[in-house]
Each structure stands twice: as structure tokens, then as C-alpha cells.
Design an enzyme around this catalytic site. Sequence first.
Site, PDB file in Angstrom:
ATOM      1  N   GLU A 168       0.845  -1.207   0.000  1.00 43.97           N
ATOM      2  CA  GLU A 168       0.000   0.000   0.000  1.00 43.97           C
ATOM      3  C   GLU A 168       0.863   1.234   0.000  1.00 43.97           C
ATOM      4  OE1 GLU A 168      -2.183   3.469   1.701  1.00 43.97           O
ATOM      5  OE2 GLU A 168      -0.368   2.488   2.422  1.00 43.97           O
ATOM      6  N   GLU A 169       1.947   1.156   0.756  1.00 46.25           N
ATOM      7  CA  GLU A 169       2.803   2.340   0.920  1.00 46.25           C
ATOM      8  C   GLU A 169       3.557   2.699  -0.361  1.00 46.25           C
ATOM      9  OE1 GLU A 169       2.338   4.174   3.333  1.00 46.25           O
ATOM     10  OE2 GLU A 169       1.880   3.038   5.153  1.00 46.25           O
ATOM     11  N   ASP A 197      -7.393   1.621   7.925  1.00 47.68           N
ATOM     12  CA  ASP A 197      -6.004   2.032   7.779  1.00 47.68           C
ATOM     13  C   ASP A 197      -5.749   3.120   8.818  1.00 47.68           C
ATOM     14  OD1 ASP A 197      -3.477   2.766   6.975  1.00 47.68           O
ATOM     15  OD2 ASP A 197      -4.041   3.354   4.933  1.00 47.68           O
ATOM     16  N   HIS A 284       4.583   7.376   9.626  1.00 49.05           N
ATOM     17  CA  HIS A 284       5.672   7.030   8.705  1.00 49.05           C
ATOM     18  C   HIS A 284       7.064   7.240   9.315  1.00 49.05           C
ATOM     19  CE1 HIS A 284       3.139   6.964   4.744  1.00 49.05           C
ATOM     20  NE2 HIS A 284       2.729   6.109   5.663  1.00 49.05           N
TER      21      HIS A 284
END
Length: 314
Positions: A168-169, A197, A284
Site C-alpha cells: 500500500e505504501e 487504515d 511514517h
Amino acid sequence: MKLSVPGRAAGVVVAAVTLLTTGAITGAAPAPTAAAAAPDIPVANVKSHLAQLQSIATANGGNRAHGRTGYKASIDYVKAKLDAAGFTTTLQQFTSSGRTGYNLIADWPGGDANQVVMAGSHLDSVTAGPGINDNGSGSAAILETALAVSRAQYQPTKHLRFAWWGAEELGMVGSKYYVNNLSSANRAKISDYLNFDMIGSPNPGYFVYDDDPTIEKTFKDYFAGVGIATEPETEGDGRSDHSPFKNVGIPVGGLFSGADYIKTAAQATKWGGTSGQAFDRCYHASCDTASNIDDTALNRNADALAYAVWTLSS
Ligand code: TRP
Ligand code: ZN
């Protein structure tokens, strides 16, 4: 932990281009019981999955990113739990940026194959850290909800499918791959796609995707029933794995507790926490560890998730 609310129904399918399928698609399940109430999801169990994902990252260079050993170990952990619980699991392999990635699809035997209710979360982290809120949180909550389906031997009207997405990233690579490889007939069988998410943000907000009205109402009913204010999530369009589904016309919805945006004073008044600070200061980053989770938000969102799965499939 339990909070409580009212209900409704939805459907699933079969992935194309799969490599490995474990378990019998036709496995019989107990006789249906009338409109079972959604269970309380034990947040301690969700936390224990998060502790395992943290250990996996720690043992694999500090992350669970696409193409790295920590990602495959994460998939193996989730798959083993589902196989033991009676799900039919499928690993779907793809390549992105020269590295092998995987989606894991888990079907609960039974229900109307022409009406599939799907819940999904991305399992990969960024390379910077272990990705416990983003997105161990959604991954662990849908895993524990799937295990609750098995414990209850739930037999909904519609078919249930759970998915853990890879990469996904890197731009929703795994979920796009899955949707692109569904036939149009199989796409049409998916009644609802629910996305989770980031649902345990340390300075949480309670955001419900402003998309399919029935799905949105289902989540809002849950939160209203337990006295939690919500706000619509619109910024997420294009930012997570519901997008490929939405783009082919599948009804989507989901929950989100906030990323790098700043909590306002009004939001802190209704939800608590700290205004002027990000919902997730470790978004992140290497500090997105097992301690980067608000247990209350994780608990409420996991219970809301189970409520929606039960209600939309019943
Ligand atoms: N996976 C998203 C990302 O890494 C997280 C995210 C940011 C998100 N904003 C969102 C998910 C809004 C859903 C809705 O960028
Ligand atoms: Zn994410």
C-alpha cells in the site's frame, strides 16, 4: 471491549490469479442462527497481534515493508491464525519495484457467493519503522474480527471475505492488483468493501469515510450508540486501499483515527487528547512502535468494525 448498537446486510467473491489456497472452500459450518449480535472484540487480543507484529519488525531490521523479510513474516503470522480458525486462505503474489509482494485473502465458508462483504487493511509498513499504527492497527483488528467470526461460527446471509494488502505504501499496489485481476462478474459480487487504515492513533480522532451512505450510516449508528462523536473522512479519497474498489463502482466505507494532520481545539474538546498536535506524530516514522497506540481508540474502532461486518452481512 463492549459498547452496543442496532443492524443490516451485504456480499464476497473469489480472487483470480492466486497461488496458494489452503482449506476447503466448501467447509460446512453450523446451522444459521437468527440475526446474531456482533461480539465485543477483546482489545487485549488485538494488542497481542500488535505485539507480534512489533516483534516481527524488530527481528527483521526494524520494519515490515514491501519486499522485506518482515513483510513475509507478517503475512505468515496472520495466515497461520486464519488457517487454524477454519478460513480458506489464498496468497496472491505480485511484483512491484523489483520485489515480490503478497496479498492475503481469507474467505469464511458459506453465505451467498453473489453478495460478498469484504473488510481489508494494508499489512505493509514503510521502511522507516515497524508500522504499528500504520497499519498494524487495522490489520490486527480485522484479524481479531475474523477470529471472532470463527469463534461464533457466524453464518451470515452474505459471504465474508477479509484481505491484508501488500505494498500500500508504494501506491496501493496490492489492492489495485487484486481489483484489476477480478473478473467483472466477480467485481459485481462485492456488495461492500470496508477499509481500516490507522485506527489506533495516539492522539485520536474518530473519522468515518464519507462514501457509501449505508456503510457510513452503519458506522455512525455504532458510534452514536456508544456516545462517541464522529467526523466525515473525505481527505482519504485516493489515500488508501478502498480507492481501487471505489474506482470500479464497489460501495466503500471505513474508519480512520488520523495521521499527520493537526488536531484542532474543537476536536480536542469532543474527543480529548492534545490540540495543536498531530493525530499521529509518528506517522511514517521509526517511532510508530507498539507504544504508538491509543488503546481506547483501538478498542472502539475494533468493536465498530465487528459491528459493521455483522450488520452488513447478516
Ligand atoms: N495509508 C495512508 C498513507 O500512508 C494513511 C492515510 C493518510 C490515510 N491519510 C489518510 C488513510 C486518510 C485513510 C484516510 O498516506
Ligand atoms: Zn497506511
